[in-house]
Design a protein around this motif. Structure first.
Motif, short mmCIF file in Angstrom:
data_model
loop_
_atom_site.label_atom_id
_atom_site.label_comp_id
_atom_site.label_asym_id
_atom_site.label_seq_id
_atom_site.Cartn_x
_atom_site.Cartn_y
_atom_site.Cartn_z
N LYS A 23 1.00 -1.70 -0.34
CA LYS A 23 0.12 -0.41 -0.20
C LYS A 23 0.77 1.25 -0.46
O LYS A 23 0.75 2.34 -0.29
CB LYS A 23 -1.27 0.17 1.70
CG LYS A 23 -1.84 -0.78 0.99
CD LYS A 23 -2.76 -0.87 2.31
CE LYS A 23 -3.90 -1.82 2.14
NZ LYS A 23 -4.57 -1.56 3.52
N GLU A 24 2.14 1.22 0.89
CA GLU A 24 2.67 2.27 0.49
C GLU A 24 3.70 2.44 -0.15
O GLU A 24 3.43 3.56 -0.74
CB GLU A 24 4.26 2.13 2.07
CG GLU A 24 4.89 3.62 1.85
CD GLU A 24 4.21 4.11 2.66
OE1 GLU A 24 5.04 5.02 3.16
OE2 GLU A 24 3.35 4.29 3.34
N ALA A 25 3.85 1.50 -1.69
CA ALA A 25 4.57 1.88 -2.53
C ALA A 25 3.91 1.82 -3.30
O ALA A 25 4.37 2.74 -3.97
CB ALA A 25 5.22 0.47 -3.26
N LYS A 26 2.45 1.56 -3.74
CA LYS A 26 0.55 1.97 -4.39
C LYS A 26 1.15 3.68 -3.92
O LYS A 26 0.78 4.31 -5.26
CB LYS A 26 -0.29 1.26 -4.87
CG LYS A 26 -0.76 2.21 -5.01
CD LYS A 26 -2.20 0.63 -5.04
CE LYS A 26 -3.63 1.23 -6.23
NZ LYS A 26 -4.39 0.51 -5.96
N GLN A 27 1.17 4.00 -2.88
CA GLN A 27 0.67 5.67 -2.67
C GLN A 27 1.70 6.34 -3.32
O GLN A 27 1.24 7.61 -3.54
CB GLN A 27 0.41 5.98 -1.28
CG GLN A 27 0.32 7.22 -0.48
CD GLN A 27 -1.11 7.62 -1.90
OE1 GLN A 27 -2.47 7.36 -1.03
NE2 GLN A 27 -1.29 8.67 -2.22
N ALA A 28 3.03 5.84 -2.80
CA ALA A 28 3.91 6.85 -3.50
C ALA A 28 4.33 6.86 -4.98
O ALA A 28 4.56 8.01 -5.45
CB ALA A 28 5.79 6.31 -2.92
N LEU A 68 0.11 8.42 3.75
CA LEU A 68 1.30 7.59 3.99
C LEU A 68 0.82 6.56 4.59
O LEU A 68 0.83 6.81 5.80
CB LEU A 68 2.51 7.94 3.18
CG LEU A 68 3.26 8.05 2.20
CD1 LEU A 68 4.21 8.85 2.60
CD2 LEU A 68 2.95 7.27 1.18
N PRO A 69 0.46 5.18 4.27
CA PRO A 69 -0.07 3.88 5.48
C PRO A 69 1.56 3.91 6.31
O PRO A 69 0.93 4.08 7.57
CB PRO A 69 -0.35 3.00 4.51
CG PRO A 69 -0.24 3.51 3.09
CD PRO A 69 1.08 4.18 2.91
N LEU A 70 1.84 4.33 6.53
CA LEU A 70 3.29 3.86 7.04
C LEU A 70 3.32 5.21 8.02
O LEU A 70 3.52 4.96 8.98
CB LEU A 70 4.87 4.11 6.25
CG LEU A 70 5.13 2.26 6.05
CD1 LEU A 70 6.35 2.49 5.32
CD2 LEU A 70 5.35 1.33 7.05
N VAL A 71 3.05 6.25 7.85
CA VAL A 71 3.42 7.67 8.26
C VAL A 71 1.68 7.50 9.49
O VAL A 71 1.50 7.23 10.61
CB VAL A 71 2.94 8.70 7.36
CG1 VAL A 71 2.27 9.85 8.01
CG2 VAL A 71 3.78 9.24 6.54
#
Length: 96
Positions: A23-28, A68-71
């Protein structure tokens, strides 16, 4: 306005990051397609990334990156630094 962002991973086990990485990569990548994130680099120390973003302000960039999911999971912190052209460039151009 160009803003450099240093993203730093929390000191947590990889297992906490793993479910969010796709999900993080997709959002980036979505941010890159939108020309919001112009460049992104992995940090060689393995502790996060460096992003070059375009936005109206430092605050606006950080607000948008909060998606961002990690944030959102508290696994990634962000430090933003607005930048401009090196000040000597203008002086050098006047001397041409």
């Amino acid at each position: 306005m160009k803003v450099f962002v240093i993203a730093t991973r929390a000191d947590r086990p990889f297992e906490e990051f793993a479910p969010l990485m796709d999900k993080e990569a997709k959002q980036a990548l979505t941010f890159m397609v939108e020309d919001f994130v112009r460049e992104i680099y992995s940090r060689k120390d393995g502790k996060g990334a460096i992003l070059v973003c375009e936005g109206e302000s430092e605050e606006a960039v950080l607000e948008r990156l909060s998606a961002l999911p990690l944030v959102q999971a508290g696994l990634l912190s962000l430090d933003a630094y607005p930048v401009g052209a090196y000040r000597a460039i203008e002086a050098a151009a006047k001397n041409l």
